[in-house]
Design an enzyme around this catalytic site. Structure first.
Site, PDB file in Angstrom:
ATOM      1  N   LYS A  82       0.836  -1.206   0.000  1.00  0.00           N
ATOM      2  CA  LYS A  82       0.000   0.000   0.000  1.00  0.00           C
ATOM      3  C   LYS A  82       0.870   1.255   0.000  1.00  0.00           C
ATOM      4  CE  LYS A  82      -3.851   2.064   2.621  1.00  0.00           C
ATOM      5  NZ  LYS A  82      -4.770   1.869   3.770  1.00  0.00           N
ATOM      6  N   SER A 151      -9.462   2.100   2.858  1.00  0.00           N
ATOM      7  CA  SER A 151      -8.550   2.836   2.000  1.00  0.00           C
ATOM      8  C   SER A 151      -7.539   1.955   1.273  1.00  0.00           C
ATOM      9  CB  SER A 151      -7.783   3.859   2.854  1.00  0.00           C
ATOM     10  OG  SER A 151      -7.036   3.223   3.883  1.00  0.00           O
ATOM     11  N   SER A 175     -10.298  -0.241   6.906  1.00  0.00           N
ATOM     12  CA  SER A 175      -9.621  -0.166   5.622  1.00  0.00           C
ATOM     13  C   SER A 175      -8.957  -1.444   5.141  1.00  0.00           C
ATOM     14  CB  SER A 175      -8.572   0.948   5.663  1.00  0.00           C
ATOM     15  OG  SER A 175      -9.195   2.202   5.815  1.00  0.00           O
TER      16      SER A 175
END
Length: 443
Positions: A82, A151, A175
């Site tokens: 990420k 996210s 997330s």
């Protein structure tokens, strides 16, 4: 979707094939890169990718094996990272123009651990801006008109589309668990403090967790075993004996697991398909599951989470984002009071595990919503993030149009291996019943 060939192997399967010489790391990484090239123009899971750099990592690992050097448990396995987690060989830009061109000098602790275990850092996956604000361009692999969740949008989508077998994400509210549910993959949000966050964009010390996505529970155990552990650079990690998550995940539980079905005070947010799926699950498990209601006063836990998150984000992002009016307005008294309440919730939940092996509850209100302007409601993740308990999302159900619906299992803090074992037992319990239903449907 394009034919995935070698890319269909899970991390556990591929690691075994590479270790015995049946598949090279280069061939496996190339298959994943080909898959990315075929699909990512539409899905947009990656923000930074260097094909030649990824192949060079794989070739170096093949050379190491050829020279009979020891190899790690993730030897030759590509992992997506990420874009809030620092990587020395790729930019880390936080999904924001403000971070454009940022090149860290060092890997985050989790990335360094992955490399030491033989993983190939294949690229950086899309995040919402600062893991909180504007959604990125990533689309749900099951329906490109729908959000993949956030996210950790790109990480979930990349695993779901068989672009990579493993990916790292982060969770401060929902997330990891929510996008896993929307994309139909497995994911783990470990106990708070189990995995170091050093080298990761800080939103909230109290709430931030590093998590992982995979296509099987053995894969979650594999990556968790690599990334867990004490790190002096993260004061919330503690020294402990290295757990053998893979062995614990595989072993049969000493007794059939018992589950607490906790609807939580936000049950009214669940849609009809989700409610029906969980009622059917409860009926299938019979006496192994019992409904457990939380005290009415716990309805304020969601506001407690919001207070902590807003205050800590306003502090941590002050130099980057000229927003956070709510956080700057939180008084010290309210903030400290919220922290104290969070500890009481964690203590209260621990009582449940005196009688049950795990809590079962939805991962999200329903299937992935249509549109890319929002990443969906994290309400079914909030309490477990606030209390620091480990959680896994299991792709057990299907809702509207056959889209994935996730079940969330929550376990006692610090017993992440046991939670994976309980999740495995649950899936094994349900598998024969699912097969019987499919057979009746065909008949």
């Amino acid at each position: 979707m394009a034919d995935d060939g070698l890319a269909s192997l899970t991390a556990t399967e591929a690691a075994a094939e590479i270790a015995r010489g049946a598949v090279s790391a280069e061939d496996y990484v190339r298959a994943c890169l080909d898959r990315i090239e075929a699909l990512d123009g539409e899905i947009k899971a990656f923000v930074h990718l260097d094909r030649e750099h990824a192949l060079a990592q794989a070739r170096a690992l093949d050379e190491r094996r050829a020279q009979r050097h020891s190899i790690g448990p993730l030897h030759g396995i590509p992992v997506a990272i990420k874009d809030i987690i620092d990587t020395a060989d790729y930019p880390t830009e936080f999904g924001s123009p403000i971070g454009s061109g940022r090149r860290p000098r060092h890997d985050a602790t989790v990335v360094a651990k992955l490399r030491a275990a033989g993983a190939v850092i294949i690229g950086k996956s899309v995040t919402t801006e600062f893991a909180y604000y504007h959604p990125g361009p990533t689309r749900n692999p099951h329906d490109h008109a729908r959000t993949p969740g956030g996210s950790s949008s790109g990480s979930a989508a990349a695993v779901a589309a068989h672009m990579v077998p493993l990916a790292l994400g982060s969770q401060t509210n929902g997330s990891v668990i929510r996008p896993a549910a929307f994309c139909g993959v497995f994911a783990v949000k470990p106990s708070h403090g189990l995995v170091s966050r050093a080298g990761v964009l800080a939103l909230s010390r109290k709430l931030d967790h590093i998590g992982a996505f995979a296509r099987s529970l053995p894969d979650l155990a594999l990556i968790l075993e690599v990334i867990a552990g004490h790190d002096p650079a993260d004061p919330d990690t503690e020294p402990f004996a290295a757990p053998d998550f893979r062995a614990v995940q595989r072993e049969p539980p000493p007794l059939p697991p018992r589950f607490a079905f906790v609807r939580t005070p936000v049950w009214d947010k669940a849609d009809g398909d989700t409610k029906a799926a969980f009622e059917e699950l409860a009926a299938t498990l019979g006496s192994a599951v019992e409904p457990v209601d939380l005290p009415p006063s716990w309805a304020e836990a969601w506001e407690v989470h919001r207070t902590i998150m807003a205050a800590e984000m306003a502090h941590n992002l002050a130099s980057l984002v000229a927003r956070g009016e709510h956080g700057r307005g939180v008084s010290a008294v309210d903030y400290l009071g919220a922290l104290a309440k969070a500890e009481r919730y964690a203590a209260g939940l621990s009582d449940i595990f005196d009688a049950y092996d795990a809590i079962v509850t939805p991962s999200a209100p329903g299937v992935a919503p249509t549109g890319l302007g929002s990443t969906g409601d994290p309400a079914f993740c909030t309490l477990w993030t606030l209390s620091g308990l480990p959680a896994v999302s299991l792709p057990l159900f299907a809702g509207e149009g056959g889209l994935p619906l996730g079940a969330q299992l929550v376990g006692p803090r610090g017993r992440d291996g046991r939670l994976l074992r309980t999740a495995t037992a649950l899936i094994e319990t349900l598998a024969p019943k699912k097969s019987a239903r499919r057979a009746r449907a065909r008949g």
